[in-house]
Design an enzyme around this catalytic site. Structure first.
Site, PDB file in Angstrom:
ATOM      1  N   ALA A 197       0.810  -1.209   0.000  1.00 26.85           N
ATOM      2  CA  ALA A 197       0.000   0.000   0.000  1.00 26.85           C
ATOM      3  C   ALA A 197       0.851   1.270   0.000  1.00 26.85           C
ATOM      4  CB  ALA A 197      -0.913  -0.005   1.226  1.00 26.85           C
ATOM      5  N   TYR A 198       2.135   1.152  -0.292  1.00 30.34           N
ATOM      6  CA  TYR A 198       3.032   2.313  -0.266  1.00 30.34           C
ATOM      7  C   TYR A 198       3.466   2.596  -1.694  1.00 30.34           C
ATOM      8  CZ  TYR A 198       6.643   5.380   1.656  1.00 30.34           C
ATOM      9  OH  TYR A 198       7.408   6.459   2.011  1.00 30.34           O
ATOM     10  N   GLY A 199       3.104   3.738  -2.212  1.00 31.39           N
ATOM     11  CA  GLY A 199       3.484   4.078  -3.574  1.00 31.39           C
ATOM     12  C   GLY A 199       2.447   3.610  -4.582  1.00 31.39           C
TER      13      GLY A 199
END
Length: 99
Positions: free
Chosen positions: A19-21
């Site tokens: 869920a990062y980037g």
């Protein structure tokens, strides 16, 4: 490099969840975005580090016992530095040092 202190950065957890980037990380993934390690060997032409020096470890991949890092990416810590505290501030210190 021998990894000594590698804190859990919330960004590492979000990255592992994908869920990062904009995209999920490639797998397999060794997480860890910062830390402190001890130099265990150096290559030819490296003159700013010595075996035994404590350094800031840049990520990714610091959550392992041994880390291979290009010497140009390493910042040596002064002898008076507290390794655990430096590990938690690694991203900030590496940004300041331009590494």
């Amino acid at each position: 490099m021998e990894a000594l202190w590698c804190p859990i950065n919330p960004a590492d957890l979000v990255n592992m969840e994908g869920a990062y980037g904009a995209s999920r990380p490639d797998l397999p993934l060794v997480p860890g975005s910062e830390g402190v390690g001890r130099v265990t060997a150096i290559g030819s032409g490296v003159d700013h580090l010595r075996v035994g020096d404590l350094v800031l470890l840049p990520g990714p991949g610091t959550w392992q016992e041994r880390v291979k890092v290009a010497a140009a990416r390493l910042v040596a810590l002064p002898a008076v530095a507290h390794a655990a505290r430096a590990a938690r501030a690694g991203k900030v210190l590496l940004s300041f040092a331009g590494a």
